[in-house]
Motif scaffolding. Structure first.
Motif, PDB file in Angstrom:
ATOM      1  N   PRO A  91       0.811  -1.229   0.000  1.00 25.06           N
ATOM      2  CA  PRO A  91       0.000   0.000   0.000  1.00 25.06           C
ATOM      3  C   PRO A  91       0.842   1.275   0.000  1.00 25.06           C
ATOM      4  N   GLU A  92       2.128   1.160   0.329  1.00 25.04           N
ATOM      5  CA  GLU A  92       3.001   2.339   0.326  1.00 25.04           C
ATOM      6  C   GLU A  92       3.192   2.895  -1.082  1.00 25.04           C
ATOM      7  N   THR A  93       2.789   2.151  -2.110  1.00 28.23           N
ATOM      8  CA  THR A  93       2.928   2.617  -3.490  1.00 28.23           C
ATOM      9  C   THR A  93       1.759   3.497  -3.905  1.00 28.23           C
ATOM     10  N   GLY A  94       0.951   3.922  -2.967  1.00 27.00           N
ATOM     11  CA  GLY A  94      -0.210   4.751  -3.270  1.00 27.00           C
ATOM     12  C   GLY A  94       0.161   6.062  -3.940  1.00 27.00           C
ATOM     13  N   PHE A  95       1.313   6.636  -3.601  1.00 23.79           N
ATOM     14  CA  PHE A  95       1.725   7.884  -4.236  1.00 23.79           C
ATOM     15  C   PHE A  95       1.937   7.680  -5.724  1.00 23.79           C
ATOM     16  N   ALA A  96       2.474   6.520  -6.111  1.00 27.40           N
ATOM     17  CA  ALA A  96       2.698   6.242  -7.525  1.00 27.40           C
ATOM     18  C   ALA A  96       1.366   6.055  -8.243  1.00 27.40           C
ATOM     19  N   ARG A  97       0.419   5.454  -7.560  1.00 27.34           N
ATOM     20  CA  ARG A  97      -0.913   5.270  -8.147  1.00 27.34           C
ATOM     21  C   ARG A  97      -1.555   6.626  -8.415  1.00 27.34           C
ATOM     22  N   PHE A  98      -1.457   7.531  -7.445  1.00 27.01           N
ATOM     23  CA  PHE A  98      -2.007   8.869  -7.623  1.00 27.01           C
ATOM     24  C   PHE A  98      -1.302   9.591  -8.768  1.00 27.01           C
ATOM     25  N   THR A  99       0.010   9.451  -8.856  1.00 30.40           N
ATOM     26  CA  THR A  99       0.779  10.100  -9.916  1.00 30.40           C
ATOM     27  C   THR A  99       0.378   9.566 -11.282  1.00 30.40           C
ATOM     28  N   LEU A 100       0.195   8.247 -11.389  1.00 34.47           N
ATOM     29  CA  LEU A 100      -0.203   7.662 -12.670  1.00 34.47           C
ATOM     30  C   LEU A 100      -1.594   8.151 -13.083  1.00 34.47           C
ATOM     31  N   GLN A 101      -2.509   8.270 -12.124  1.00 38.17           N
ATOM     32  CA  GLN A 101      -3.834   8.795 -12.430  1.00 38.17           C
ATOM     33  C   GLN A 101      -3.757  10.255 -12.872  1.00 38.17           C
ATOM     34  N   HIS A 102      -2.906  11.005 -12.209  1.00 34.99           N
ATOM     35  CA  HIS A 102      -2.744  12.421 -12.536  1.00 34.99           C
ATOM     36  C   HIS A 102      -2.142  12.593 -13.933  1.00 34.99           C
ATOM     37  N   LEU A 103      -1.209  11.722 -14.301  1.00 30.30           N
ATOM     38  CA  LEU A 103      -0.580  11.807 -15.619  1.00 30.30           C
ATOM     39  C   LEU A 103      -1.592  11.624 -16.746  1.00 30.30           C
ATOM     40  N   LEU A 104      -2.586  10.771 -16.541  1.00 25.55           N
ATOM     41  CA  LEU A 104      -3.578  10.550 -17.596  1.00 25.55           C
ATOM     42  C   LEU A 104      -4.403  11.793 -17.880  1.00 25.55           C
TER      43      LEU A 104
END
Length: 186
Positions: A91-104
Motif C-alpha cells: 500500500p506504500e505505493t499509493g503515491f505512484a498510483r495517484f501520480t499515474l492517475q494524474h498523468l492521464l
C-alpha cells in the motif's frame, strides 16, 4: 518509476514478501522503465499493418528417450495478474498510483500517448498492477471534468442528486398517521 522501485526494494521485505518475489517485481519495473524510455527515444512511429498468422505445420513425432530420468521441475515464480496486485501487496505505493492517475489527465502526456500508441502497450502492465484504468484508445479528452459522485447528500442530508423526485400522494388516498402522533384519549 525510480521511486516506485525504491519502495519495492525497501518495503518489500518489511511487508513479508519473499526476497525472490521482491527481486522479480523490481526487475519487472526496471524492464518497463527501459522499454518506456527506449520508445520515447525512438519517437512516434507509424503503426504497421498486422501480418496474417502463419498456418501451423504438423510437427514430426518423435518418441521420447525412456532412458532419461525425470527430475521434478521447480515451480517457476511468476508475478500476480489480478487487478491492482502491486498496490494491494504494498500500500506504500499509493503515491505512484495517484501520480499515474494524474498523468492521464495531463494534456501533454495524453498527446504523447496519442502520438505513440506503443507507449500504451508498454504502460498497460504498470497501470494494471497499480489498479489505474488506462483508456483503451486515444484521444483521452483531458479537458472534460471527471465524473464524480456527489457526496453532498452524506454531509448535509440532502437527497441524492440521481434519486428520483418523491411522488406526491394522491389527494383521494387516506393519510396514515404515525402511531406516536395519534391523539390520545384525555
Amino acid at each position: 518509476m525510480d521511486a516506485l522501485c525504491a519502495i519495492v526494494a525497501e518495503k518489500g521485505r518489511a511487508a513479508h514478501i519473499p526476497a525472490p518475489m521482491v527481486h522479480l517485481i523490481w526487475i519487472r519495473l526496471r524492464n518497463l522503465t527501459a522499454r518506456f524510455l527506449a520508445a520515447l527515444a525512438r519517437g512516434a512511429q507509424p503503426t504497421r499493418p498486422k501480418r496474417p498468422a502463419p498456418k501451423p505445420q504438423a510437427a514430426a513425432t518423435t518418441e521420447p528417450d525412456t532412458a532419461q530420468t525425470h527430475q521434478p521441475r521447480r515451480k517457476r515464480l511468476t508475478l500476480p495478474r489480478s487487478e491492482a496486485w502491486l498496490y494491494r501487496l504494498l500500500p506504500e505505493t499509493g503515491f505512484a498510483r495517484f501520480t499515474l492517475q494524474h498523468l492521464l489527465g495531463d494534456p501533454t502526456f495524453a498527446g504523447l500517448l496519442q502520438a505513440n500508441p506503443k507507449l500504451i502497450r508498454i504502460l498497460t502492465p504498470l497501470y494494471n498492477a497499480m489498479g489505474v484504468d488506462l483508456p483503451t484508445e486515444p484521444p483521452f479528452f483531458p479537458d472534460q471534468p471527471p465524473v464524480t459522485e456527489s457526496r453532498r447528500h452524506i454531509i448535509f442530508g440532502a437527497p441524492k442528486p440521481d434519486a428520483p423526485e418523491p411522488v406526491a400522494p394522491e389527494p383521494d388516498a387516506p393519510q396514515l398517521a404515525h402511531p406516536e402522533f395519534k391523539k390520545r384519549p384525555a
